[in-house]
Write a protein that holds these residues in place. Structure first.
Motif, PDB file in Angstrom:
ATOM      1  N   VAL A  82       0.978   4.667   2.292  1.00 51.75           N
ATOM      2  CA  VAL A  82      -0.059   4.678   3.328  1.00 51.75           C
ATOM      3  C   VAL A  82       0.550   4.701   4.724  1.00 51.75           C
ATOM      4  CG1 VAL A  82      -1.968   3.362   4.323  1.00 51.75           C
ATOM      5  CG2 VAL A  82      -1.802   3.614   1.863  1.00 51.75           C
ATOM      6  N   PHE A 138      -4.632   9.025   6.065  1.00 56.15           N
ATOM      7  CA  PHE A 138      -4.613   7.577   5.837  1.00 56.15           C
ATOM      8  C   PHE A 138      -4.867   6.747   7.087  1.00 56.15           C
ATOM      9  CE2 PHE A 138      -1.925   8.736   2.063  1.00 56.15           C
ATOM     10  CZ  PHE A 138      -2.810   8.255   1.096  1.00 56.15           C
ATOM     11  N   ASP A 141      -7.407   4.019   6.755  1.00 54.25           N
ATOM     12  CA  ASP A 141      -6.928   2.941   5.892  1.00 54.25           C
ATOM     13  C   ASP A 141      -5.976   2.020   6.653  1.00 54.25           C
ATOM     14  OD1 ASP A 141      -8.169   3.794   3.342  1.00 54.25           O
ATOM     15  OD2 ASP A 141      -6.840   5.519   3.549  1.00 54.25           O
ATOM     16  N   TYR A 147       0.868  -1.183   0.000  1.00 55.29           N
ATOM     17  CA  TYR A 147       0.000   0.000   0.000  1.00 55.29           C
ATOM     18  C   TYR A 147       0.904   1.233   0.000  1.00 55.29           C
ATOM     19  CZ  TYR A 147      -4.036  -2.891   1.249  1.00 55.29           C
ATOM     20  OH  TYR A 147      -5.043  -3.822   1.253  1.00 55.29           O
TER      21      TYR A 147
END
Length: 81
Positions: A30, A51, A54, A27
């Motif tokens: 992130v 983020f 996430d 990712y």
């Protein structure tokens, strides 16, 4: 990393650290994984407030399906890498 930086303190197993790091690397951008104490399974994931949801979702999914990855603390980044 500035004032909108955010961190998650994670408890895991030593043997799962590399897997968690590779998932977070996938990712891109992130979060950055830092191992605080490999023997104790203590990690920090540094991210941004943009983020943080996430990162939380990724860690909770890892914990539910793949490896032990328990969020023990989260909040504004302490400034420590």
């Amino acid at each position: 990393m500035g004032s909108n930086s955010y961190e998650f303190k994670i408890k895991t197993k030593r043997e799962d650290i590399d897997f968690i790091n590779k998932i977070m690397e996938a990712y891109e951008g992130v979060g950055i994984v830092r191992t605080k104490d490999a023997n104790a399974g203590d990690l920090t994931i540094v991210s941004t407030t943009d983020f943080k949801d996430d990162v939380r979702m990724i860690v909770e999914d890892l914990n539910a399906k793949w490896v032990m990855a328990e969020i023990v603390e989260e909040g504004p980044w302490s400034g420590e890498l």
